[in-house]
Write an enzyme that holds these catalytic residues in place. Sequence first.
Site, mmCIF file in Angstrom:
data_model
loop_
_atom_site.group_PDB
_atom_site.id
_atom_site.type_symbol
_atom_site.label_atom_id
_atom_site.label_comp_id
_atom_site.label_asym_id
_atom_site.label_seq_id
_atom_site.Cartn_x
_atom_site.Cartn_y
_atom_site.Cartn_z
ATOM 1 C CB CYS A 45 -0.923 0.014 1.220
ATOM 2 S SG CYS A 45 0.019 0.040 2.756
ATOM 3 C CB CYS A 69 -1.766 -3.282 8.729
ATOM 4 S SG CYS A 69 -2.907 -3.021 7.357
HETATM 5 FE FE1 FES Z 1 -1.175 -0.663 4.335
HETATM 6 FE FE2 FES Z 1 -2.583 -0.824 6.547
HETATM 7 S S1 FES Z 1 -3.356 -0.659 4.517
HETATM 8 S S2 FES Z 1 -0.465 -0.530 6.363
#
Ligand code: FES
Length: 145
Positions: free
Chosen positions: A26, A99
Amino acid sequence: MNPDDPQNLGEMSGADAVGTAGSSDCGDMLRMWIKFRDDGGRKVIDKATFQSFGCQTAIAVASIATEMIKGKTPEEALALSGSELSAPLGPLPPMKIHCAQLVEGALKNALTGAAPEPTAPSAPSAPTLVDSFQPQKKVIIKLHT
Ligand code: FES
């Protein structure tokens, strides 16, 4: 832990170790600062803080992790997996597992100095996480018509 009130947020002056990790999933980043103390001849983690350009899950896991590792030796903290660090939150949905791995990566980077994987920040020794993001040089492309 109250997810709206993360613990140990912010950089730590005089930290003994700093680690940064970035997520290729992400693009989020997280940095962790650690201070050690002597506990009867054993080196243990006294306190830890973090900064994050990350989602709420990463912030919640980092908040938990910085509390969980207090009093642990570096070896004990290194043995903690992302799923162990996030266990108090309950099972994470598949799209949020990275995450917790982001927090694990920053912790391991701080304790070992190993290069974070797989997306290293451009300036891991920058004093703050914000400083890691350097302004990009403008590139001007001339089109021939
Ligand atoms: Fe990437 Fe949580 S969506 S760290």
